[in-house]
Design an enzyme around this catalytic site. Structure first.
Site, PDB file in Angstrom:
ATOM      1  N   ARG A 135       0.401  -0.805   0.074  1.00 29.17           N
ATOM      2  CA  ARG A 135      -0.183   0.011  -0.203  1.00 29.17           C
ATOM      3  C   ARG A 135       0.359   1.157   0.081  1.00 29.17           C
ATOM      4  O   ARG A 135       0.886   2.277  -0.842  1.00 29.17           O
ATOM      5  CB  ARG A 135      -0.799  -0.127   1.344  1.00 29.17           C
ATOM      6  CG  ARG A 135      -2.135  -0.948   1.493  1.00 29.17           C
ATOM      7  CD  ARG A 135      -2.293  -1.545   3.072  1.00 29.17           C
ATOM      8  NE  ARG A 135      -3.141  -2.735   2.884  1.00 29.17           N
ATOM      9  CZ  ARG A 135      -4.337  -2.460   2.558  1.00 29.17           C
ATOM     10  NH1 ARG A 135      -5.367  -1.163   2.190  1.00 29.17           N
ATOM     11  NH2 ARG A 135      -4.923  -3.374   3.088  1.00 29.17           N
ATOM     12  N   THR A 136       1.623   1.149   0.836  1.00 31.51           N
ATOM     13  CA  THR A 136       2.552   2.367   0.845  1.00 31.51           C
ATOM     14  C   THR A 136       3.365   2.118  -0.400  1.00 31.51           C
ATOM     15  O   THR A 136       2.929   3.498  -1.057  1.00 31.51           O
ATOM     16  CB  THR A 136       3.220   2.516   2.205  1.00 31.51           C
ATOM     17  OG1 THR A 136       3.221   2.090   3.394  1.00 31.51           O
ATOM     18  CG2 THR A 136       4.754   3.840   2.417  1.00 31.51           C
ATOM     19  N   LYS A 187      23.021 -10.422  -0.274  1.00 26.42           N
ATOM     20  CA  LYS A 187      24.034 -10.929  -0.671  1.00 26.42           C
ATOM     21  C   LYS A 187      25.179 -10.515   0.423  1.00 26.42           C
ATOM     22  O   LYS A 187      26.303 -10.490   0.739  1.00 26.42           O
ATOM     23  CB  LYS A 187      24.543 -10.510  -1.882  1.00 26.42           C
ATOM     24  CG  LYS A 187      24.243 -11.334  -3.087  1.00 26.42           C
ATOM     25  CD  LYS A 187      24.517 -10.759  -4.735  1.00 26.42           C
ATOM     26  CE  LYS A 187      23.710 -10.805  -5.906  1.00 26.42           C
ATOM     27  NZ  LYS A 187      23.808  -9.715  -7.129  1.00 26.42           N
ATOM     28  N   ARG A 230      12.076   1.715   3.176  1.00 23.90           N
ATOM     29  CA  ARG A 230      10.962   1.115   4.718  1.00 23.90           C
ATOM     30  C   ARG A 230      12.211  -0.100   4.662  1.00 23.90           C
ATOM     31  O   ARG A 230      12.843  -0.119   4.060  1.00 23.90           O
ATOM     32  CB  ARG A 230      10.136   1.015   3.486  1.00 23.90           C
ATOM     33  CG  ARG A 230       8.869  -0.288   5.092  1.00 23.90           C
ATOM     34  CD  ARG A 230       7.691  -0.610   4.486  1.00 23.90           C
ATOM     35  NE  ARG A 230       6.837  -0.801   5.512  1.00 23.90           N
ATOM     36  CZ  ARG A 230       5.823  -0.390   6.326  1.00 23.90           C
ATOM     37  NH1 ARG A 230       5.909   0.231   5.671  1.00 23.90           N
ATOM     38  NH2 ARG A 230       5.222  -0.943   7.088  1.00 23.90           N
ATOM     39  N   HIS A 232       6.897   6.563  10.944  1.00 23.15           N
ATOM     40  CA  HIS A 232       5.906   6.486   9.402  1.00 23.15           C
ATOM     41  C   HIS A 232       5.781   8.003   9.572  1.00 23.15           C
ATOM     42  O   HIS A 232       4.137   7.853   9.481  1.00 23.15           O
ATOM     43  CB  HIS A 232       5.428   5.284   9.327  1.00 23.15           C
ATOM     44  CG  HIS A 232       4.696   5.040   8.105  1.00 23.15           C
ATOM     45  ND1 HIS A 232       5.111   5.685   6.908  1.00 23.15           N
ATOM     46  CD2 HIS A 232       3.410   4.479   8.088  1.00 23.15           C
ATOM     47  CE1 HIS A 232       4.134   4.804   5.935  1.00 23.15           C
ATOM     48  NE2 HIS A 232       3.682   4.741   6.475  1.00 23.15           N
TER      49      HIS A 232
END
Ligand SMILES: [Zn+2]
Lengths: 150, 306
Positions: free
Chosen positions: B55-56, B84, B105, B133
């Site tokens: 969504r974000t 890696k 994020r 957030h």
């Protein structure tokens, strides 16, 4: 009496006015080389503190970082730099406004545990000591801080 | 440009918040008139989602496209060299060569702050672990402002897991800049943390309760959040609590006609589906708010919107 104790080494650092019982902890966080000559006096009578601990380190001048480290667990401590049996510099330890690299963040999910970055804290209160991690914004109180010294 | 990065709501003064809300409002109006805008034409957004949050990510991508810019990025760390063992700092130093702005994020708290320190280009935090957030908070404020034409004077209840809920912590802090009355409605054990209550209690009136029914008649906004099952050691305890925080038509009988219900979504069963069709539901309009607010933030940090 006091003069005698402070000047009892030829060259080095004397950390005076450590709250009684914190002397060994101060020594621990200083993390001095194994061959250092160290004298510790515990429960010395003091006009200011009632009782205090004193640490004398022969041959070593403590850096500012090391002094700041002491302030976090022994805010009353004074640091005397000794040369040729005399006190050449006397400074009070003081908690700085920002602490970089001396303490690790208590939050296990903080990015500072995973990346090559020096932990950095803003001092939001000096008495009682309260730090806020610059990265994860979590605050740490005195008791936790003492456990997270690097 | 008032700020170069968007990392934490704690970096925002009230003026900054008002500036974002105003900019979002103007952009939304312009967007409605013209369709796609061109402020970010030729600019590239990199969305670095080290953990998935569809969504974000879609909201940011939509915002960038509507500003006339383009988007590159990844949606989970397993598809990249992070798998890696590449450090976050190296990823940032690489990606900044491809983009003009980064949205990140990351599951670790403080990751966005570190990324912003390393990057030469602006960084926007789209969630760092349990920490921040900030764009969610800004779009929440924008929604309230749009629904009521103002924020001052409102009575706003935050409902659910107030202890662990990142969203409600930031929102409570941001709302404390306004002349509002806050109601913290949480089951025992999941109350708002003391340090947050203490931080804002000299600025706003706060009522703390575990009884939703008793506050329903008073409030203008009900901001519901999920109560996570896994927070409860005893499933029976959860089931008991779950029912008492369900927003349904029955509990809304006592509500003001103008009450608006918000939710950061996704919901589980805090709001029953029958509420969706009522005048109370604002949560899908809240989703839309994310677009103009993120357009405003992208435009501001890119320096293409004054
Ligand atoms: Zn931290």
């Amino acid at each position: 009496m006091k003069e005698l104790k402070v000047s009892a080494i030829h060259k080095g650092t004397v950390i005076d006015h450590i709250p009684s019982g914190k002397g060994l902890k101060v020594l621990e966080i200083l993390n001095l080389p194994e061959d250092s000559t160290i004298l510790i006096a515990v429960n010395v009578r003091s006009e200011k503190l009632g009782k205090k601990d004193i640490i004398k380190v022969e041959g070593k001048i403590l850096s500012k970082d090391e002094v700041n480290k002491i302030a976090l667990i022994a805010p009353t401590a004074t640091v005397n730099i000794i040369d040729k049996w005399e006190v050449v510099e006397k400074k009070n330890v003081e908690v700085p406004d920002e602490i970089i690299g001396i303490i690790k963040c208590a939050n296990p999910n903080c990015i500072t545990h995973y990346e090559k970055v020096k932990p950095k804290f803003k001092v939001i209160s000096k008495k009682p000591l309260k730090l806020k991690c610059h990265y994860c914004e979590r605050t740490m109180e005195e008791e936790i801080i003492a456990k997270n010294l690097l | 440009m008032r700020f170069q990065d968007v990392i934490s709501i704690n970096d925002f003064e009230k003026d900054d918040i008002e500036y974002v809300l105003k900019t979002a409002e103007l952009l939304e109006r312009e967007l409605k008139e013209k369709g796609t805008l061109q402020y970010a034409k030729g600019k590239v957004l990199a969305t670095l989602f080290f953990e998935p949050s569809t969504r974000t990510r879609l909201s940011f991508e939509s915002a960038m496209h509507r500003l006339g810019g383009s988007v590159i990025g990844f949606a989970e760390a397993s598809a990249t060299s992070v798998k890696k063992g590449e450090s976050l700092m190296d990823t940032i130093r690489t990606v900044e060569n491809y983009a003009d702005v980064i949205v990140i994020r990351h599951p670790k708290e403080g990751a966005a702050r570190l990324a912003a320190e390393v990057a030469k280009i602006p960084v926007i935090n789209a969630g760092d672990g349990a920490n921040q957030h900030p764009t969610q908070t800004l779009l929440d404020l924008y929604t309230i402002k749009k629904e009521f034409g103002k924020i001052d004077g409102l009575k706003i209840a935050l409902l659910g897991d107030l202890k662990y809920g990142r969203t409600v912590h930031s929102l409570a802090k941001a709302l404390s800049y306004y002349n509002v009355k806050l109601y913290f409605v949480a089951p025992p054990g999941l109350e708002m943390p003391r340090h947050i209550v203490e931080e804002i209690s000299d600025k706003v009136d706060i009522v703390e309760t575990s009884n939703l029914e008793s506050v329903i008649p008073e409030i203008d906004v009900l901001y519901a959040t999920r109560i996570q099952k896994e927070r409860f050691p005893d499933p029976a305890e959860y089931n008991k609590i779950k029912g008492s925080y369900r927003v349904d038509l029955k509990i809304l009988e006592g509500a003001k006609e103008t009450l608006k219900i918000m939710h950061p979504l996704p919901r589980v069963d805090e709001i029953s589906y029958e509420v969706d069709k009522t005048r109370y539901s604002a949560y899908f309009r809240q989703v839309w708010s994310g677009v103009p607010v993120r357009m405003a933030l992208l435009g501001i940090v890119l320096g293409v919107i004054e």
